[in-house]
Design a protein around this motif. Sequence first.
Motif, PDB file in Angstrom:
ATOM      1  N   TYR A 186      14.986 -44.610  63.774  1.00 60.09           N
ATOM      2  CA  TYR A 186      13.559 -44.268  63.830  1.00 60.09           C
ATOM      3  C   TYR A 186      13.332 -43.099  64.769  1.00 60.09           C
ATOM      4  N   ARG A 213      24.046 -52.890  58.532  1.00 57.98           N
ATOM      5  CA  ARG A 213      22.690 -52.373  58.379  1.00 57.98           C
ATOM      6  C   ARG A 213      22.422 -51.391  59.519  1.00 57.98           C
ATOM      7  N   THR A 248      12.893 -44.151  59.516  1.00 54.92           N
ATOM      8  CA  THR A 248      11.436 -44.131  59.537  1.00 54.92           C
ATOM      9  C   THR A 248      10.919 -43.293  60.697  1.00 54.92           C
ATOM     10  N   PRO A 303      10.548 -55.571  53.993  1.00 58.04           N
ATOM     11  CA  PRO A 303      10.226 -54.131  53.928  1.00 58.04           C
ATOM     12  C   PRO A 303       9.322 -53.756  55.101  1.00 58.04           C
ATOM     13  N   TRP A 363      12.143 -55.510  60.143  1.00 57.17           N
ATOM     14  CA  TRP A 363      13.494 -55.105  59.750  1.00 57.17           C
ATOM     15  C   TRP A 363      14.519 -56.181  60.083  1.00 57.17           C
ATOM     16  N   SER A 409       8.832 -44.068  55.766  1.00 59.23           N
ATOM     17  CA  SER A 409      10.230 -44.515  55.760  1.00 59.23           C
ATOM     18  C   SER A 409      10.905 -44.176  54.443  1.00 59.23           C
ATOM     19  N   LEU A 437      19.113 -49.085  61.289  1.00 60.21           N
ATOM     20  CA  LEU A 437      17.717 -48.649  61.356  1.00 60.21           C
ATOM     21  C   LEU A 437      17.667 -47.457  62.302  1.00 60.21           C
ATOM     22  N   THR A 440      18.002 -47.489  56.900  1.00 67.20           N
ATOM     23  CA  THR A 440      16.569 -47.201  56.798  1.00 67.20           C
ATOM     24  C   THR A 440      16.205 -46.184  57.868  1.00 67.20           C
ATOM     25  N   SER A 485      14.897 -45.288  52.426  1.00 71.75           N
ATOM     26  CA  SER A 485      16.052 -46.186  52.511  1.00 71.75           C
ATOM     27  C   SER A 485      17.219 -45.682  51.681  1.00 71.75           C
ATOM     28  N   GLU A 493      23.524 -50.395  54.389  1.00 67.00           N
ATOM     29  CA  GLU A 493      22.128 -50.022  54.153  1.00 67.00           C
ATOM     30  C   GLU A 493      21.583 -49.307  55.385  1.00 67.00           C
TER      31      GLU A 493
END
Length: 464
Positions: free
Chosen positions: A379, A375, A434, A463, A458, A420, A377, A432, A422, A430
């Motif tokens: 930002y 995963r 944002t 979500p 997260w 955001s 993330l 994401t 995805s 995955e």
Amino acid sequence: MLHLLLPLLLLISNVGRSQSSIIENLPGFPGDLPFKLETGYVGVGELEEVQLFYYFIESERSPKDDPLLLWLAGGPGCSSLSALFFEIGPLQFDYSNSSGSRPVLKLNPYTWTKIANIIFLDAPVGTGFSYARTWTSYNSSDTLSAAQTYEFLRKWLMAHPKFLANQLYITGDSYSGVVVPIIVKEIYDGNEAGREPPMNLKGYVLGNPVTCDVKDLSQRIPYGHKTALILDELYESTKTNCNGDYVNVDPTNGACLTDLQMVSICLEKIYFAHILEPICDFLSPNHTRVKWNRSILEENIIDVVSVPQQSKPWCRSYNYLYSYIWANDRNVRETLHVREGTKPEWIRCNFSLSYTKDVLNSVVYHRYLSRASLRALIYSGDHDLAIPYVGTLDWIRSLNLTLLGQWSPWFVEGQVAGYSISYSENRKYELTFTTIKGGGHTAPEFKPKECLAMVDRWFSYYPL
């Protein structure tokens, strides 16, 4: 011959010694710390000639169940203590009650240690309180620093086996956007090869990340246009005349140079870390504007210690003065168990490192990791001109991942906190991305409440 070998044997035996200490109170903080803080060194390298310093803070919620984060600051050369105080750690300076000689600490209500165990690491060598035992060992690079950090983490986990089962995330911001994906690849490949100890790697988190210097710098002009810092007509003219390349400019292209000179006028008074905050201009008011060069796209580094504080305008960099005063206090160093004589001075961001940027574009590592069950993330503060979100979104799109969800807002206490989107790859990887509405470089310093809500959701697989 024996008398020549003995000093060498003693040196080798001393090099391998690791050190960790539990810190129950800190100068400037009233009473005992309401969380568990550990500091220490881990030696890396063939003879452990590089000694990496760290701060480890257990989760205030459930150390056994919450994820374990390894956090790296930017720079390269910025101390993780800066991230601990000014971004995501449990302590911050109480500015209203602090003085120049007596910094006061207070609790940060939006610390990420409310939901995670965090290792704040001073890397690469020469950063913060990390040091080397030989001069040649101070030489570092993107790939070498990543390898040393991987070795650090292996040794740290073997010394703290109770965290081996925790979900592991490699995290950081700014320049660590280059190094973090390399570390993640090292861990992933190490797990595949059966290296000890096996790590429960789940993914990585990057804030306002550097990926490619040239592309990151070039994106400042499109971002300036999107945020109304550059007029439509000037942007279109510059884009056409410079062929979309604002860094490697042909010195014979007069039309491009003229447009870029106008762009420099638009951007020269803007604070790159946050376009709405005042810029600290310590130049003489009589200085003349220079002709265009790529410096307008590069961050101006200011030594806030050597410059006298001005009453107006307020500048965020003045807050950093307290970290220099605090970290260089003898009582503080003794409390943190910093080895005496190893670092003459703590510097928030050490830009004099002997460091080679040998990875010019880290996107290739993200592409490699997109084949794994991980995963990610990513930002970005949407008021960050240093590493604009439009450039980050551009390289994410270049991965050609499958779109999972459309560009949409997410909320904190009924207010839009960001937007955001995805992506996925083969239902395994995955990602994401944002924005943080109103965030700068880097986002948690400017929007701590929103960033805590973001990572809490997260890490919990909710979500945003």
